[in-house]
Design a protein around this motif. Structure first.
Motif, short mmCIF file in Angstrom:
data_model
loop_
_atom_site.label_atom_id
_atom_site.label_comp_id
_atom_site.label_asym_id
_atom_site.label_seq_id
_atom_site.Cartn_x
_atom_site.Cartn_y
_atom_site.Cartn_z
N LEU A 1 0.82 -1.22 0.28
CA LEU A 1 -0.05 0.17 -0.07
C LEU A 1 0.82 1.42 0.08
CD1 LEU A 1 -2.88 -1.05 2.43
CD2 LEU A 1 -3.13 -0.99 0.09
N LEU A 2 2.07 1.26 0.74
CA LEU A 2 2.66 2.35 0.74
C LEU A 2 3.58 2.47 -0.42
CD1 LEU A 2 4.51 2.00 4.25
CD2 LEU A 2 2.87 3.87 3.64
N LEU A 3 3.89 1.60 -1.05
CA LEU A 3 4.33 1.54 -2.61
C LEU A 3 3.52 2.24 -3.63
CD1 LEU A 3 7.04 1.43 -4.33
CD2 LEU A 3 6.18 -1.04 -4.76
N LEU A 4 2.44 1.75 -3.39
CA LEU A 4 1.08 2.39 -4.40
C LEU A 4 0.90 3.87 -4.14
CD1 LEU A 4 -0.83 1.55 -6.34
CD2 LEU A 4 -2.55 1.37 -4.64
N ALA A 5 0.99 4.32 -3.01
CA ALA A 5 0.84 5.56 -2.64
C ALA A 5 2.00 6.44 -3.07
CB ALA A 5 0.43 5.72 -0.96
N GLY A 6 3.10 5.88 -2.86
CA GLY A 6 4.36 6.56 -3.22
C GLY A 6 4.54 6.76 -4.69
N LEU A 7 4.16 5.83 -5.71
CA LEU A 7 4.20 5.82 -6.88
C LEU A 7 3.18 6.69 -7.39
CD1 LEU A 7 4.41 2.01 -7.83
CD2 LEU A 7 6.29 3.73 -8.01
N LEU A 8 2.08 6.96 -6.81
CA LEU A 8 1.16 7.87 -7.16
C LEU A 8 1.43 9.24 -7.15
CD1 LEU A 8 -1.83 8.37 -8.38
CD2 LEU A 8 -2.78 8.17 -6.02
N ALA A 9 2.05 9.53 -5.91
CA ALA A 9 2.71 10.81 -5.66
C ALA A 9 3.70 11.24 -6.42
CB ALA A 9 3.27 11.15 -4.29
N LEU A 10 4.61 10.30 -6.92
CA LEU A 10 5.60 10.28 -7.82
C LEU A 10 5.12 10.76 -9.23
CD1 LEU A 10 8.55 7.63 -7.23
CD2 LEU A 10 8.69 10.28 -6.85
N PHE A 11 4.00 9.82 -9.60
CA PHE A 11 3.16 10.33 -10.91
C PHE A 11 3.09 11.62 -10.77
CE2 PHE A 11 -0.32 9.99 -13.32
CZ PHE A 11 0.16 9.57 -14.49
N VAL A 12 2.26 12.19 -9.95
CA VAL A 12 1.78 13.42 -9.86
C VAL A 12 2.83 14.49 -9.94
CG1 VAL A 12 0.33 15.36 -8.29
CG2 VAL A 12 -0.22 12.92 -8.59
N LEU A 13 4.03 14.51 -9.20
CA LEU A 13 5.07 15.31 -9.21
C LEU A 13 5.80 15.30 -10.60
CD1 LEU A 13 6.75 14.55 -5.93
CD2 LEU A 13 5.61 16.65 -6.44
N PHE A 14 5.97 14.11 -11.23
CA PHE A 14 6.56 14.11 -12.50
C PHE A 14 5.96 13.34 -13.69
CE2 PHE A 14 9.73 13.24 -8.87
CZ PHE A 14 10.41 14.70 -8.91
N VAL A 15 4.74 14.00 -13.92
CA VAL A 15 3.90 13.28 -14.80
C VAL A 15 4.38 13.46 -16.37
CG1 VAL A 15 2.28 15.44 -14.85
CG2 VAL A 15 1.31 13.19 -15.33
N ARG A 16 5.07 14.69 -16.37
CA ARG A 16 5.43 14.68 -17.81
C ARG A 16 6.53 13.56 -18.16
NH1 ARG A 16 6.87 21.20 -17.09
NH2 ARG A 16 4.88 21.86 -16.91
N ARG A 17 7.23 12.99 -17.07
CA ARG A 17 8.21 11.92 -17.32
C ARG A 17 7.24 10.87 -17.30
NH1 ARG A 17 13.59 10.72 -17.39
NH2 ARG A 17 13.76 13.00 -18.49
N LEU A 18 6.59 10.40 -16.15
CA LEU A 18 5.97 9.42 -15.87
C LEU A 18 4.47 9.04 -16.47
CD1 LEU A 18 6.77 9.13 -12.05
CD2 LEU A 18 8.00 7.94 -13.94
N GLY A 19 4.03 9.99 -16.98
CA GLY A 19 2.88 9.94 -17.67
C GLY A 19 2.62 8.73 -18.65
N PRO A 20 3.59 8.71 -19.67
CA PRO A 20 3.29 7.12 -20.40
C PRO A 20 3.34 6.01 -19.65
CG PRO A 20 4.86 8.96 -21.48
CD PRO A 20 4.50 9.33 -20.00
N ALA A 21 3.76 5.94 -18.38
CA ALA A 21 3.96 4.77 -17.75
C ALA A 21 2.40 4.52 -16.74
CB ALA A 21 5.09 4.63 -16.97
N ALA A 22 1.59 5.16 -17.02
CA ALA A 22 0.29 5.32 -15.87
C ALA A 22 -0.21 3.75 -15.96
CB ALA A 22 -0.77 6.41 -16.46
N THR A 23 -0.08 3.26 -17.31
CA THR A 23 -0.98 1.94 -16.96
C THR A 23 0.06 0.93 -16.59
OG1 THR A 23 -0.32 1.53 -19.23
CG2 THR A 23 -2.50 2.58 -19.02
N VAL A 24 1.32 0.92 -16.24
CA VAL A 24 2.06 0.05 -15.78
C VAL A 24 2.47 0.37 -14.27
CG1 VAL A 24 4.54 -1.26 -16.28
CG2 VAL A 24 3.35 0.01 -18.07
N LEU A 25 2.62 1.33 -13.84
CA LEU A 25 2.97 1.88 -12.43
C LEU A 25 2.32 1.02 -11.38
CD1 LEU A 25 3.86 5.64 -12.57
CD2 LEU A 25 5.42 3.82 -12.47
#
Length: 580
Positions: A374-398
């Motif tokens: 659960l903590l990893l899921l929350a951390g990945l979502l927070a990272l996704f929001v912070l760096f969406v320009r870089r991580l956006g294409p990986a939304a379906t994998v993260l």
């Protein structure tokens, strides 16, 4: 003097070059992709043909025609000259893959625990009975259907998924007994989802849909097992294709209102969440990504309205599907759809839990695997929001990374969603996120950009890492010594052992033997206390559930495993049989 070979032209009008009517040639990578999709259809086909040749010659004949189609498409993929011609080859490869999937379904439809539970839920629904909270142990008796053991020493016999799969299975109950109706539903959903993905992708990429959904024989296998997640996958396909464009211009459709295309995508998202729990983990990433892209285009207020409208339509669709069950059995429904998250199933999978299962003798901190996930899921979502320009294409994998730390880390959680990876890779490239909004842009930019980003990643992911380390480095709370084994050459009938509780809490142990990755049903305690107090030792005599436990070949490792539920712990020890 006339010059027969001289071509005259009108003065002042230059001669126009002839217009070429040759077809536009396809790119080489398109040819290679079509060829790879065609070749991937060979995987597993021989096994199906062998079975069909013995039991269903007509199906074997169809498969032989499919072999001819694969060979012919292989030639055409390399020799056709035009893009339209190669597109027709892509269509032929798709039809061949669909035909092979149907042939495989005809031959292999035994199903799994998920298919029999889904079909039984559909039967109970048609009969007007409750779907949730009712155990059906007779579905698993002596038919080879796998059980889901729990750390409480029992098994889960109830339906634990949202209700859309039984609703769609109910009209197919006429097909037969067992899990066949649910298998037909999930296989049909996969075939429809494959066609939809093929159609929605740009023409040169369509063969990748055939290859991913049908060619590797892994997604279609889960369809034949009747997994409700395959239905969720099919519903997510139209949502994920070009998902960063949802709400472009401040609306979900055309004409300044909630258009049919936007409504359909939002409704599919809600329906997917009503089919299985895996979309629950993907939805926050999609909503966060849509908000970031739309905020970069429209501003905060308009982007918020887009996401609210999208979430509202999805929630409405989800509620409509669940309404009958919410009204008829609210408590049982809530427990049922949350069951996979709270059922306390034993460790299983290919993730980090392998440390406690195979590399050490267990852990007294199994709960921390769940916390880490659960903590990893929350951390990945927070990272996704912070760096969406870089991580956006990986939304379906993260989202699926979190399952690698979970107590149930089966690879099916990743494999069944891989077509969505393809859909995003083709239709949601990095250019779609170039203007997306990112918080703390100034603090994470400038000359210290790299150290700041690394620090942010470490800060957000370290809680999950610490929790995972706590789980993996725990010590087994029970120390076991085998004192007596009653067995002959092939079977074991009694096992006596001395057990010491080194933990500070009283533990209720549940014993079993395992070899390899599977788990044998729990043994019965013939003699010994049900609960072992802290820092005490007791003798236990165990009996196999069927009276006999078939011994493996000499040299194969046998592990005694003991689970407790409060707290969740695992203790293991090797069982070495004396020579008979």
């Amino acid at each position: 003097m006339l010059l027969a070979d001289t071509q005259l032209s009108a003065p002042g009008r230059p001669t126009e070059p002839a217009v070429s009517t040759a077809p536009q040639p396809p790119t080489q990578w398109h040819r290679v992709l079509t060829l790879l999709a065609d070749v991937s259809l060979f995987i597993g086909t021989r096994e199906v043909w062998t079975q069909a040749a013995t039991h269903r010659p007509a199906v074997a004949a169809v498969i032989s025609v499919c072999y001819a189609s694969i060979l012919g498409c292989g030639v055409l993929a390399l020799v056709v000259r035009g893009r339209r011609a190669l597109a027709r080859v892509d269509l032929c490869v798709l039809v061949t893959g669909l035909t092979l999937a149907l042939c495989t379904f005809v031959l292999f439809h035994r199903g799994s625990d998920e298919s029999v539970l889904t079909a039984q839920a559909a039967r109970e629904l048609v009969a007007g009975h409750g779907v949730y909270g009712h155990p059906w142990p007779w579905l698993f008796g002596g038919n080879g259907i796998a059980l889901t053991p729990t750390v409480t020493g029992g098994y889960d016999y109830t339906y634990g998924y949202p209700p859309l799969a039984p609703l769609l299975t109910a009209p197919m109950l006429w097909l037969g007994h067992g899990g066949l109706p649910a298998i037909a539903m999930s296989t049909g959903a996969l075939l429809v989802g494959t066609v939809v993905l093929w159609w929605l992708l740009p023409a040169p990429w369509r063969s990748a849909a055939t290859m991913t959904c049908l060619g590797f024989s892994m997604i279609s296998m889960y369809g034949r097992l009747g997994y409700p997640a395959i239905l969720a996958l099919a519903l997510l396909v139209p949502v994920v294709v070009r998902w960063p464009r949802i709400g472009r211009g401040g609306r979900l459709g055309r004409g300044g209102r909630l258009g049919p295309a936007g409504v359909a995508q939002a409704a599919c998202l809600g329906a997917a969440c009503a089919a299985q729990q895996l979309p629950w983990f993907l939805a926050p990433f999609l909503l966060a990504g849509i908000y970031a892209v739309r905020r970069g285009e429209l501003g905060a207020r308009a982007a918020g309205l887009v996401v609210l409208r999208l979430a509202g339509v999805a929630a409405t669709a989800w509620l409509l599907i669940n309404t009958y069950f919410i009204v008829s059995q609210p408590v049982a429904w809530l427990k049922g759809i949350a069951l996979p998250l709270v059922q306390g199933a034993v460790l299983h999978g290919q993730g980090l839990v392998g440390v406690s299962l195979y590399l050490t003798n267990g852990s007294d901190r199994l709960d921390w695997y769940g916390y880490a996930s659960l903590l990893l899921l929350a951390g990945l979502l927070a990272l996704f929001v912070l760096f969406v320009r870089r991580l956006g294409p990986a939304a379906t994998v993260l989202p699926w990374l979190a399952f690698w730390l979970a107590t149930r880390s089966q690879d099916g959680y990743y494999l069944m969603m891989t077509p969505l990876w393809l859909a995003a890779a083709v239709t949601a490239p990095a250019t779609e996120f170039a203007g997306a909004w990112q918080p703390f842009t100034r603090r994470l930019a400038g000359p210290y950009r790299r150290p700041a980003r690394i620090a942010a990643a470490l800060l957000l992911l370290s809680p999950a890492v610490v929790s995972a380390a706590l789980a993996a480095t725990g010590s087994p709370p029970l120390r076991m010594e085998v004192t007596s084994v009653r067995h002959d050459v092939r079977t074991l009938s009694r096992l006596t052992l001395r057990v010491t509780n080194t933990d500070g809490d009283a533990l209720t142990p549940h014993f079993t033997l395992t070899r390899g990755q599977g788990m044998y049903p729990y043994f019965s305690v013939v003699r010994g206390p049900a609960t072992l107090p802290a820092h005490t030792t007791a003798t236990y005599e165990l009996r196999p559930p069927e009276g006999r436990y078939a011994l493996p070949k000499p040299g194969q490792r046998i592990r005694l495993r003991v689970f407790t539920s409060s707290p969740q712990t695992l203790s293991s020890a090797d069982v070495r049989l004396p020579t008979v």
